[in-house]
Each structure stands twice: as structure tokens, then as C-alpha cells.
Scaffold this motif. Structure first.
Motif, mmCIF file in Angstrom:
data_model
loop_
_atom_site.group_PDB
_atom_site.id
_atom_site.type_symbol
_atom_site.label_atom_id
_atom_site.label_comp_id
_atom_site.label_asym_id
_atom_site.label_seq_id
_atom_site.Cartn_x
_atom_site.Cartn_y
_atom_site.Cartn_z
ATOM 1 N N PHE A 266 0.825 -1.202 0.000
ATOM 2 C CA PHE A 266 0.000 0.000 0.000
ATOM 3 C C PHE A 266 0.862 1.256 0.000
ATOM 4 N N ALA A 267 1.934 1.260 0.778
ATOM 5 C CA ALA A 267 2.815 2.426 0.837
ATOM 6 C C ALA A 267 3.498 2.681 -0.501
ATOM 7 N N GLN A 268 3.701 1.628 -1.304
ATOM 8 C CA GLN A 268 4.273 1.818 -2.631
ATOM 9 C C GLN A 268 3.251 2.375 -3.609
ATOM 10 N N ARG A 269 2.007 1.902 -3.486
ATOM 11 C CA ARG A 269 0.959 2.357 -4.409
ATOM 12 C C ARG A 269 0.434 3.739 -4.045
ATOM 13 N N HIS A 270 0.255 3.966 -2.757
ATOM 14 C CA HIS A 270 -0.357 5.213 -2.290
ATOM 15 C C HIS A 270 0.499 5.817 -1.173
ATOM 16 N N PRO A 271 1.704 6.251 -1.469
ATOM 17 C CA PRO A 271 2.597 6.724 -0.411
ATOM 18 C C PRO A 271 2.056 7.920 0.365
ATOM 19 N N GLU A 272 1.433 8.856 -0.329
ATOM 20 C CA GLU A 272 0.936 10.051 0.357
ATOM 21 C C GLU A 272 -0.258 9.719 1.256
ATOM 22 N N VAL A 273 -1.123 8.833 0.801
ATOM 23 C CA VAL A 273 -2.273 8.438 1.613
ATOM 24 C C VAL A 273 -1.792 7.708 2.867
ATOM 25 N N ALA A 274 -0.828 6.823 2.694
ATOM 26 C CA ALA A 274 -0.299 6.086 3.840
ATOM 27 C C ALA A 274 0.319 7.034 4.863
ATOM 28 N N ARG A 275 1.076 7.989 4.399
ATOM 29 C CA ARG A 275 1.710 8.946 5.311
ATOM 30 C C ARG A 275 0.672 9.833 5.991
ATOM 31 N N ARG A 276 -0.386 10.184 5.266
ATOM 32 C CA ARG A 276 -1.382 11.109 5.806
ATOM 33 C C ARG A 276 -2.204 10.461 6.929
ATOM 34 N N TYR A 277 -2.481 9.172 6.808
ATOM 35 C CA TYR A 277 -3.416 8.548 7.749
ATOM 36 C C TYR A 277 -2.753 7.674 8.811
ATOM 37 N N TYR A 278 -1.682 6.975 8.473
ATOM 38 C CA TYR A 278 -1.110 6.033 9.439
ATOM 39 C C TYR A 278 -0.622 6.778 10.684
ATOM 40 N N GLY A 279 -1.132 6.378 11.833
ATOM 41 C CA GLY A 279 -0.707 6.962 13.102
ATOM 42 C C GLY A 279 -1.381 8.262 13.465
#
Length: 449
Positions: free
Chosen positions: A123-136
Motif C-alpha cells: 500500500f505504501a508503494q501504491r499510495h505513499p501520500e495516503v499512507a503517510r497522511r493517515y497512518y498513526g
């Protein structure tokens, strides 16, 4: 700080290994998590929120961790067979704390809709910005030491991402399997993101295969944007040797509708934290759960529902059925912020004790800083109605069958909140088996045999 020290030493010596097997969105929060955990440590029994659960004692044993992500000798499809009638799901597995990546058939139909379900690495490879925005983002590490520890050590996460306007027709089912020949700790993570006007359902089932002792930490972050609809069902069917600390965080946008339903049918020690934040007007939240406990089992439930804006609705209902020397704890708090007018918030805790040795501790709370609201809370703890038992026996039922029917009727209000009819039917059968003293099994699931 003896219990904390082993984890601080562990990360000090193996932090590079932890990070090497995890994606960047998870690694970027580790230093922050380390600082929070080092500063606060595990809560003590003097902490009002943990008066009846000794967290440090639960984490003190020297559990093993699979930091090098070694392959576990189990094929999920070989040990799990679910015959929930008429319920077709997209099925995924987590073995200990590693998302099983061998399920292309389940992901195919979802990916055609733009939906992602699977591990955090991809998921972090496909949607890096989304992962950074929501995780944690939702997990409050400053207030939850176990969430900080989970963030420090977790190396993978199951992600469900539903883009704007997509309605996932089939429920997604995630099966967590504890599997080890030695005592083991697993740090699980679930991230759910529903963009505006999206809809989905997620069923999470916990199972322990082996007789080893297991310690699980789990952090679930759920984001439901404007008009999103989401159901989250958490079914715990582990073992008396399993300790689980789970923290569920929910953030809701305007006019969203989220249902969180947690059911514990078998466990050792369980602590469930629920933190729901209604951040957009007209958001609706339903939080409910039930626990059936006997022997020395313990389920500790703590909830905080925050009404941050006007015109939102929340309904909360938790029920416990206790026997033998089981212990139940409920601590629920509803917070209505200044300016959150037209709030409707209702909280209920009802408990049934079938033994003089069982203990139930309940602390419902309301904290209101707005005027035009409708809020209520209440708690009852009692035993089965002896007159009703006698009446049913005069109509030909045995004492055991009468107790079973009354017990099932007592928890049915929680089961009625399940919006998947096939799942509701199956849960009723599992609850009946549990009250008969049988180990609840999910159909032909060999993991529970």
C-alpha cells in the motif's frame, strides 16, 4: 520500569531490524513512539483507567518476537474453513503479526474498483501520500502506552482503502491467527480509510491455534470521511492463554455512519480501548459489544466518545455475562464539547452475574459543556430472573434450557446491532454454543480444534 526496560532494550538492540522489514510510513513514527513510551511507561493500578488491569504484569514475561519475519509453518487456507451461511467475504489472513500476501483471488475484484486490501508494504508503494497522511494520525500515543509500544514495534499492517464513491459489495474478512510453539508477542495494526461517499464492512476474527502463551497488541485506526458508511466487527475466539490489548480509534466526517461491534466469546485477559471522535456535523456512531466470561477470564472495556461539533448522534451499549471467578470492567465516557449543540448521546451498560465469585466493575460517565443536548447513561448488574426460570420450567423446559434461552435473550440486543444478517445468524449460534459450555468454533475452522 522493569517491564518497560526489556522493550526499550529490545528496540535499542534491534531497532534497525524492526525498521528494515517495515515501510517508511511506519518507520517515521518510531522515534516519536519511543519517546512517548519511555516517558510514560505502562499505566499503574493507581491510574483510574486501569484500576483493575495490571498492564505491567501482563507485559513482564519474556515473550518471543518474530522481528526477522521468519516464515511461520502454517498455511491459513489449510487450517481455516468458515461456513458462515450465505455470507460471501473477501478473505485475508494475518499470521501472528504478518499479513499473508498469498491471496490474489481475494484482491482481484476489489482492485478493479480501486479498492486496496492487504499489507502496508504494498500500500505504501501504491499510495505513499495516503499512507503517510493517515497512518498513526488517530492513535493517541501520549495517552496510550500500549499504542505507543505497538507503534514502536509493529512491522506490518492490514490496510483497507476505499476511494471516493465506491461501495464494496462483499464484506472483507480478516482472520488473525496466533501460531507458535513458544510463547510469543505479536503487534498487529489495522488501517481503514473510507473516502467521501464510500461504504464497506470489515469482520476481524481472532484465533489461537497452539497452547503456547500469546500476547497481542492491536491498534485499529478507522477514518470515515463525509457520507461514508462503515461497519467494523471484532470477534475474539482465542484461548485462556491469550492476552490481548486492543485500541480502536475512529474519526468521522460530516454525515458519516460508523458501527463498531466487539464480541468476546473466549479469551484470557482482554483490554479493549475505544476512542471515537465525531468531527463533522450529522455524524452517527454506534458502539456496542458483549463478553461471555467464565473461569478466571477478564474483559476490561474503556470507551471515550467525543462530540466535537453540533448535531451528531452516538449510541453505546455493552453487556457482560459472567460466571465462575470471571471479572468484567466497563468504563465509558461521553464528552460533549463546548458548542456541540443538538447532540444526542446515549450510553448503557448491562451485566449478568451467574456466580457469587464473579466481579463486575462499571463506571459510566457524561461530561457535557453544551446546553441544548439529549444525553443519558445508565448501568445495571443482576442475575437471571428466578421467576422467569420457574415459569419456563413449568412449561416443560429443563432448567439448563431455560437458563440458555434467558441468557441468549439478554445479549440479543447487542447481536441485533449487527447489520449483516448472515453474520447475525451465525453469531447467535456461536453464542448459544458458548452458553452451553462448548468452545465457540467458527464453522469448520480447524484452528479451533
Amino acid at each position: 520500569m522493569r517491564a518497560e526496560k526489556q522493550y526499550l532494550d529490545l528496540f535499542d538492540g534491534h531497532g534497525e531490524t524492526v525498521c528494515r522489514h517495515a515501510p517508511e510510513p511506519m518507520n517515521r513514527l518510531r522515534q516519536q513512539a519511543l519517546e512517548h513510551f519511555r516517558q510514560s511507561g505502562f499505566p499503574s493500578l493507581k491510574d483510574e483507567r486501569y484500576r483493575h488491569t495490571d498492564v505491567a504484569k501482563a507485559f513482564a514475561p519474556d515473550y518471543g518476537l518474530n522481528l526477522n519475519r521468519l516464515s511461520i509453518p502454517v498455511t491459513p487456507d489449510d487450517v481455516f474453513r468458515c461456513d458462515v451461511p450465505h455470507l460471501s467475504t473477501s478473505l485475508y489472513f494475518v499470521v501472528n503479526d504478518l499479513v499473508d500476501a498469498r491471496r490474489p483471488s481475494a484482491s482481484g475484484a476489489l482492485s478493479r474498483q480501486g479498492v486496496y486490501a492487504g499489507g502496508m508494504n504494498e500500500f505504501a508503494q501504491r499510495h505513499p501520500e495516503v499512507a503517510r497522511r493517515y497512518y498513526g494520525r488517530a492513535a493517541d500515543m501520549a495517552q496510550d502506552a500500549v499504542a505507543a509500544l505497538n507503534t514502536l514495534l509493529a512491522q506490518d499492517a492490514f490496510v483497507l482503502y476505499v476511494p471516493r464513491g465506491v461501495r464494496v459489495e462483499r464484506p472483507v474478512q480478516l482472520v488473525n491467527i496466533f501460531r507458535s510453539e513458544v510463547d510469543l508477542m505479536a503487534n498487529r495494526r489495522i488501517l481503514v480509510i473510507l473516502e467521501a461517499d464510500a461504504a464497506a464492512e470489515l469482520l476481524v476474527c481472532d484465533h489461537s491455534i497452539d497452547p503456547a502463551r500469546f500476547l497481542g497488541t492491536q491498534v485499529v485506526e478507522i477514518f470515515a470521511e463525509e457520507n461514508a458508511v462503515f461497519d467494523y466487527y471484532d470477534l475474539e475466539e482465542s484461548s485462556i492463554q491469550t492476552t490481548r490489548f486492543s485500541s480502536v480509534y475512529v474519526e468521522q466526517g460530516a454525515s458519516s455512519n460508523v458501527l463498531v461491534n466487539g464480541i468476546t466469546l473466549n479469551n484470557g485477559l482482554t483490554r479493549n480501548n475505544y476512542t471515537l471522535r465525531l468531527l463533522g456535523e450529522h455524524a452517527q456512531a454506534t458502539l456496542c459489544g458483549l463478553a461471555i466470561q467464565d473461569r478466571h477470564q477478564q474483559v476490561d472495556t474503556s470507551s471515550l466518545i467525543t462530540h466535537a461539533v453540533p448535531r451528531c448522534t452516538s449510541n453505546e451499549l455493552f453487556k457482560n455475562v459472567l460466571n465462575d471467578r470471571a471479572t468484567g470492567i466497563f468504563r465509558g465516557r461521553i464528552y460533549v464539547a463546548p458548542g456541540a449543540e443538538k447532540t444526542q448521546a446515549f450510553q448503557t451498560n448491562r451485566n449478568l452475574s451467574a456466580s457469587r465469585e464473579a466481579r463486575m466493575y462499571s463506571q459510566p460517565q457524561l461530561e457535557i459543556y453544551a446546553d441544548d443536548v439529549k444525553c443519558s447513561h445508565g448501568m445495571t448488574t443482576g442475575q437471571l430472573d428466578e421467576q422467569a426460570l420457574f415459569y419456563m420450567q413449568t412449561r416443560g423446559l429443563s432448567y439448563a434450557d431455560a437458563r440458555l434461552m434467558l441468557s441468549v435473550a439478554f445479549v440479543s440486543e447487542v447481536l441485533e446491532q449487527v447489520r449483516l444478517e448472515a453474520l447475525k445468524d451465525r453469531l447467535i449460534r456461536l453464542v448459544e454454543k458458548r452458553f452451553r459450555g462448548e468452545l465457540a468454533r467458527c464453522g469448520e475452522c480447524k484452528a479451533c480444534n
